[in-house]
Design a protein around this motif. Structure first.
Motif, PDB file in Angstrom:
ATOM      1  N   GLU A 131     -19.032  -9.723  24.593  1.00 36.70           N
ATOM      2  CA  GLU A 131     -18.248 -10.742  25.290  1.00 36.70           C
ATOM      3  C   GLU A 131     -16.889 -10.931  24.629  1.00 36.70           C
ATOM      4  OE1 GLU A 131     -19.840 -14.727  26.081  1.00 36.70           O
ATOM      5  OE2 GLU A 131     -21.732 -13.695  26.400  1.00 36.70           O
ATOM      6  N   PHE A 369      -5.054 -38.424   9.993  1.00 40.09           N
ATOM      7  CA  PHE A 369      -6.204 -37.586   9.623  1.00 40.09           C
ATOM      8  C   PHE A 369      -7.155 -37.450  10.809  1.00 40.09           C
ATOM      9  CE2 PHE A 369     -10.681 -37.678   8.140  1.00 40.09           C
ATOM     10  CZ  PHE A 369     -10.742 -36.422   7.587  1.00 40.09           C
ATOM     11  N   ILE A 370      -7.412 -38.582  11.475  1.00 39.08           N
ATOM     12  CA  ILE A 370      -8.301 -38.541  12.650  1.00 39.08           C
ATOM     13  C   ILE A 370      -7.695 -37.643  13.729  1.00 39.08           C
ATOM     14  CG2 ILE A 370      -9.271 -39.915  14.533  1.00 39.08           C
ATOM     15  CD1 ILE A 370      -9.621 -42.199  12.618  1.00 39.08           C
ATOM     16  N   LEU A 371      -6.392 -37.822  13.950  1.00 40.15           N
ATOM     17  CA  LEU A 371      -5.718 -37.058  14.988  1.00 40.15           C
ATOM     18  C   LEU A 371      -5.813 -35.559  14.704  1.00 40.15           C
ATOM     19  CD1 LEU A 371      -4.341 -38.345  17.360  1.00 40.15           C
ATOM     20  CD2 LEU A 371      -2.159 -38.058  16.234  1.00 40.15           C
ATOM     21  N   SER A 373      -7.990 -34.003  12.750  1.00 42.51           N
ATOM     22  CA  SER A 373      -9.354 -33.486  12.810  1.00 42.51           C
ATOM     23  C   SER A 373      -9.828 -33.400  14.258  1.00 42.51           C
ATOM     24  CB  SER A 373     -10.311 -34.305  11.941  1.00 42.51           C
ATOM     25  OG  SER A 373     -10.159 -35.657  12.183  1.00 42.51           O
ATOM     26  N   VAL A 374      -9.420 -34.354  15.096  1.00 42.77           N
ATOM     27  CA  VAL A 374      -9.790 -34.256  16.518  1.00 42.77           C
ATOM     28  C   VAL A 374      -9.166 -33.004  17.122  1.00 42.77           C
ATOM     29  CG1 VAL A 374      -9.471 -35.290  18.792  1.00 42.77           C
ATOM     30  CG2 VAL A 374     -10.144 -36.719  16.877  1.00 42.77           C
ATOM     31  N   HIS A 375      -7.928 -32.758  16.757  1.00 38.53           N
ATOM     32  CA  HIS A 375      -7.252 -31.585  17.316  1.00 38.53           C
ATOM     33  C   HIS A 375      -7.972 -30.293  16.920  1.00 38.53           C
ATOM     34  CE1 HIS A 375      -4.187 -28.922  18.750  1.00 38.53           C
ATOM     35  NE2 HIS A 375      -4.159 -28.351  17.559  1.00 38.53           N
ATOM     36  N   VAL A 377     -10.970 -29.902  15.981  1.00 37.05           N
ATOM     37  CA  VAL A 377     -12.320 -29.831  16.520  1.00 37.05           C
ATOM     38  C   VAL A 377     -12.284 -29.402  17.990  1.00 37.05           C
ATOM     39  CG1 VAL A 377     -14.014 -31.456  17.400  1.00 37.05           C
ATOM     40  CG2 VAL A 377     -13.673 -31.260  14.969  1.00 37.05           C
ATOM     41  N   LYS A 378     -11.222 -29.761  18.691  1.00 38.10           N
ATOM     42  CA  LYS A 378     -11.099 -29.361  20.088  1.00 38.10           C
ATOM     43  C   LYS A 378     -10.653 -27.911  20.218  1.00 38.10           C
ATOM     44  CE  LYS A 378      -9.472 -33.043  22.916  1.00 38.10           C
ATOM     45  NZ  LYS A 378      -8.289 -33.871  23.212  1.00 38.10           N
ATOM     46  N   LYS A 380     -10.218 -23.929  20.033  1.00 33.69           N
ATOM     47  CA  LYS A 380     -11.109 -22.779  20.032  1.00 33.69           C
ATOM     48  C   LYS A 380     -10.289 -21.524  19.862  1.00 33.69           C
ATOM     49  CE  LYS A 380     -15.194 -24.202  22.371  1.00 33.69           C
ATOM     50  NZ  LYS A 380     -16.287 -23.674  23.154  1.00 33.69           N
ATOM     51  N   GLU A 385     -15.579 -21.919  18.002  1.00 29.23           N
ATOM     52  CA  GLU A 385     -14.902 -23.123  17.543  1.00 29.23           C
ATOM     53  C   GLU A 385     -14.034 -22.789  16.328  1.00 29.23           C
ATOM     54  OE1 GLU A 385     -18.185 -23.084  18.124  1.00 29.23           O
ATOM     55  OE2 GLU A 385     -18.533 -24.589  19.684  1.00 29.23           O
ATOM     56  N   ILE A 391     -18.289 -26.853  11.275  1.00 27.77           N
ATOM     57  CA  ILE A 391     -18.653 -27.686  12.407  1.00 27.77           C
ATOM     58  C   ILE A 391     -18.687 -26.781  13.620  1.00 27.77           C
ATOM     59  CG2 ILE A 391     -18.042 -29.737  13.733  1.00 27.77           C
ATOM     60  CD1 ILE A 391     -18.210 -30.343  10.765  1.00 27.77           C
ATOM     61  N   PRO A 392     -19.687 -26.713  14.434  1.00 28.18           N
ATOM     62  CA  PRO A 392     -21.029 -27.293  14.229  1.00 28.18           C
ATOM     63  C   PRO A 392     -21.724 -26.659  13.024  1.00 28.18           C
ATOM     64  CG  PRO A 392     -20.993 -25.821  16.125  1.00 28.18           C
ATOM     65  CD  PRO A 392     -19.594 -25.938  15.653  1.00 28.18           C
ATOM     66  N   TYR A 393     -22.588 -27.410  12.421  1.00 27.46           N
ATOM     67  CA  TYR A 393     -23.221 -26.957  11.181  1.00 27.46           C
ATOM     68  C   TYR A 393     -23.929 -25.617  11.380  1.00 27.46           C
ATOM     69  CZ  TYR A 393     -22.771 -31.914   9.944  1.00 27.46           C
ATOM     70  OH  TYR A 393     -22.294 -33.157   9.701  1.00 27.46           O
TER      71      TYR A 393
END
Lengths: 427, 365
Positions: A131, A369-371, A373-375, A377-378, A380, A385, A391-393
């Motif tokens: 794939e 920091f939140i911003l 890490s959110v970025h 995490v989103k 790909k 990911e 993450i994911p573990y």
């Protein structure tokens, strides 16, 4: 010889010439005008024979290239020193020498409507996930541009999120790095005329790793990796922490230190945010100038800029000595990140975080920091990911992530890439 | 209904539930429960509350498992019909909206008192909401992944802080056990509902799970981790501060942390550092409930979720800013606990009863 040629039919005359007369190793048959034009433009000789529908394309191309030299962007202490050059063929030889496996696949593409630059997608057929390979090929085929000047073009045309400050493709000029990525089940893209190979998918943790990690003892390598995480943190957050502590949370600094900082800041007319922006801005200018200038002068400018301007700025009372320490430490840290491309994303983000810290103190740093890490995490990269394998573990892949466990214990390839052949090493 | 590639694993579901539950309760629990119990037995109430939550969690999962590929907002119609189903949906949505507003307000209060005393609370809340929206528009997968990022940080910081606090811990402060009998403890149990509600998100999570059979396991783990948090917080809180002092300070755990001294350290006032855990913990709880509310609205009114995400933003803000002061916020919090008890406890039982009486059988397509 000629006699036999005279006797042959029109069809096999071409075969005979290519097999018996021509001594060039790379000969291919062509049957269309377009192909003929393309081959001539790429430096081949085309042999056309009267009354024959086909022609022969002889690989007579030769060009001057740079010699193989030591990698200038990713040097290591131990291990192989060679690096890619601008010649695709040489680069492929680098890889072939390291992987003598019939399953090592090189798929050739032509990129650029006018430039027709050669591009090779490589992977190991019985390791890489199908794939993934298809996705890479699909994205490469979609590229429609007049010329592909460098791998940076390709990188930006195939990445997932072009708005992101983070690099989603790993580019390297080290063959050993490419081979290790191929062995994990990743796909590498090589472009003629560019010494940088692109590795996809790229994960966040790859940018903090260096090939030298595998050449040293594992304890040392693990500690160095941990240090790099600290370095990344400093490169991103140190100036902002300084700003936040000085401007909003003086109470957090131990009393004695607070007094000495206050004494050194006496006479500095600016708030800490402006002070930091002045120094960081100066540093960016110096850095840009250092890249442009000839190497010999560049170093001199670095010393003059760093030492003289820093010293003068302190004695002129524009910035405090502690600010100079902070800026210097940050700059050194951002140079210590193994991948240049991650270093520059940190440079951009650092200014954003500094502004957040200047307006909202520690809360601003936390929100940034939140911003971030959110970025990430989103984000790909080619279906996996960006934060993989943290993450994911995926505990099984953690052997070679934050720390590097002994090679003895790395028995499997990373699961996150869903390789066809998971076993890497016998028991 | 969603991309099968991106199913939520059991670990992710547990962590999402735990992150939702670990929120404002951590630093207020010795007071909120302490006021009602008024004996050092707060921890028993917390423990009992946790055990009851296990029971409720079991019921919620049993209900959801009857419709393994539907969320609550879809199967409520199957059970009660169009009109009642609509009402149930609205109740759950309002619950999640209130939950989010509550978290945002508490965050504003804490940040204002420990981090930014001069910045208006409105600004603090607006910034927090905007950072929340950025995650929520990404959908459920980034949300559970962000929980996975923050949860280890929260655990590490919280338990190391609790460990350091052991220095001031006096075992006599939490004795006598059951000194005034069992009655005050029972009264305290009801208050703990406020800290344990939140596991209802399994209503929405279950159809997204890779192994929906393991939803029960995920819920149980998801409840037991917060149980550990709250148990530690209540034992250490009262063990260090005594029950009399705990019920007189707004944030008992902050009071403990502020007594820390680090010789040679760079950090002088540790409670600021501790409030960082808090912002992260509140962020995850907030984002999950915000998403659930928008998700519920989009399923109920059959519209694009992004519309409701942005539409809810001002509503959450206005509800959050509405209470005049912190006392009113906490009083409303007690009312909210009753509401939570209904949504997480009574309503699922009611729905299950209806299923048995009406004999609703759902067949998976």
């Amino acid at each position: 010889m000629l006699e036999s040629l005279e006797n042959s039919t029109e069809n096999n005359i071409i075969d005979k010439i290519s097999e018996k007369i021509i001594t060039i190793s790379n000969v291919s048959k062509i049957d269309s005008l377009n192909q003929c034009i393309y081959d001539i433009l790429s430096g081949n000789t085309v042999l056309l024979i009267a009354d024959s529908k086909k022609g022969l394309s002889l690989a007579t191309q030769a060009w001057e290239g740079r010699d193989i030299s030591e990698s200038s962007t990713e040097p290591t202490v131990k291990g192989p020193k060679d690096s890619f050059t601008e010649t695709l063929k040489t680069n492929i030889v680098h890889l072939r020498r390291r992987i003598k496996d019939p399953n090592f696949i090189l798929d050739k593409f032509n990129i650029g409507r006018r430039s027709k630059t050669d591009l090779v997608v490589t992977y190991i057929k019985d390791i890489a996930n199908e794939e993934l390979v298809n996705e890479v090929k699909k994205r490469i085929e979609k590229i429609d541009i007049d010329s592909a000047l460098s791998s940076g073009y390709i990188e930006q045309l195939i990445e997932d999120d072009f708005l992101s400050p983070f690099p989603q493709v790993l580019s390297t000029e080290r063959p050993d790095k490419v081979v290790s990525a191929l062995m994990e089940g990743r796909v590498a893209i090589l472009l003629d005329t560019d010494p940088f190979a692109l590795i996809v998918p790229a994960n966040m943790s790859m940018f903090i790793q260096s090939p030298s990690d595998y050449n040293e003892r594992w304890i040392f390598a693990s500690l160095i990796r941990l240090l790099r995480y600290v370095i990344s943190f400093i490169a991103l957050y140190l100036p902002s922490l300084y700003i936040a502590l000085i401007a909003f949370h003086q109470g957090l600094i131990p009393t004695k230190l607070a007094i000495s900082i206050a004494a050194s800041r006496e006479g500095v007319p600016f708030p800490s945010l402006i002070e930091a922006l002045i120094m960081e801005g100066t540093l960016e200018i110096l850095r840009e100038a250092g890249v442009r200038l000839p190497r010999a002068i560049g170093q001199a400018v670095g010393i003059v800029g760093g030492l003289v301007i820093g010293e003068a700025a302190v004695s002129a009372g524009i910035v405090s000595p502690i600010m100079v320490i902070v800026v210097a430490l940050t700059a050194i840290s951002s140079f210590a990140i193994p991948q240049y491309s991650l270093g520059i994303s940190f440079r951009i983000l650092r200014f954003g975080i500094m502004l957040a810290a200047g307006f909202l103190g520690l809360y601003g740093i936390l929100l940034s920091f939140i911003l971030i890490s959110v970025h990430i995490v989103k984000l790909k990269s080619f279906g996996t990911e960006y934060t993989n394998p943290l993450i994911p573990y995926r505990p099984k892949d953690w052997k070679d992530c934050i720390i590097r466990k002994p090679i003895m214990s790395m028995k499997n390839r990373p699961e996150m890439l869903k390789p066809k052949d998971i076993k890497r090493k016998g028991d | 209904m969603n991309n099968p590639k991106d199913k939520i694993t059991t670990t992710q579901a547990s962590i999402a539930i735990a992150s939702t539950l670990v929120g404002m309760g951590i630093i207020t629990i010795p007071r909120t429960v302490g006021v009602v119990v008024n004996t050092p037995d707060v921890w028993i109430s917390v423990l009992l509350g946790g055990l009851i939550s296990f029971l409720f969690g079991y019921i919620v999962v049993t209900l959801s498992k009857k419709f393994p590929d539907k969320t609550f907002f879809q199967y409520s119609y199957d059970i009660t019909g169009r009109y009642l189903g609509f009402i149930f949906n609205i109740i759950v949505i309002v619950y999640f909206i209130l939950f989010s507003s509550f978290e945002v307000r508490i965050l504003g209060e804490i940040t204002k008192s420990y981090l930014l005393d001069k910045t208006p609370i409105e600004l603090i809340m607006i910034f927090f909401l905007s950072v929340g929206v950025y995650l929520v528009v990404g959908g459920i997968n980034p949300i559970v992944r962000i929980c996975q990022v923050y949860f280890p940080i929260i655990c590490l910081l919280f338990f190391s802080v609790m460990f350091i606090s052991l220095e001031h811990f006096e075992i006599n402060n939490i004795r006598p056990v059951l000194g005034k009998g069992i009655l005050p403890v029972i009264r305290g149990v009801k208050v703990t509902a406020l800290i344990y509600t939140g596991f209802e998100i399994i209503f929405i999570l279950l159809p997204f799970m890779k192994n929906s059979d393991k939803a029960l396991k995920a819920t149980m783990i998801g409840i037991s981790i917060p149980l550990l948090f709250y148990l530690t917080s209540s034992i250490i809180g009262i063990g260090v501060l005594t029950i009399e002092e705990s019920i007189n300070v707004t944030y008992p755990l902050m009071a403990i942390v502020s007594e820390f001294e680090f010789p040679g350290g760079f950090i002088e006032r540790f409670e600021v550092f501790f409030s960082i855990i808090w912002v992260l913990a509140l962020y995850t709880s907030f984002v999950v409930s915000y998403y659930c509310a928008s998700f519920g609205l989009s399923k109920t009114f059959k519209k694009d979720i992004n519309f409701f995400i942005y539409a809810l933003l001002p509503i959450i803000y206005i509800i959050g800013i509405f209470p005049e002061n912190l006392d009113i916020v906490f009083k409303l919090g007690d009312l909210f606990a009753d509401f939570g008890l209904f949504v997480a406890g009574l309503m699922p039982i009611l729905l299950l009863l209806i299923i048995y009486i009406k004999g609703v059988v759902y067949e998976k397509k």
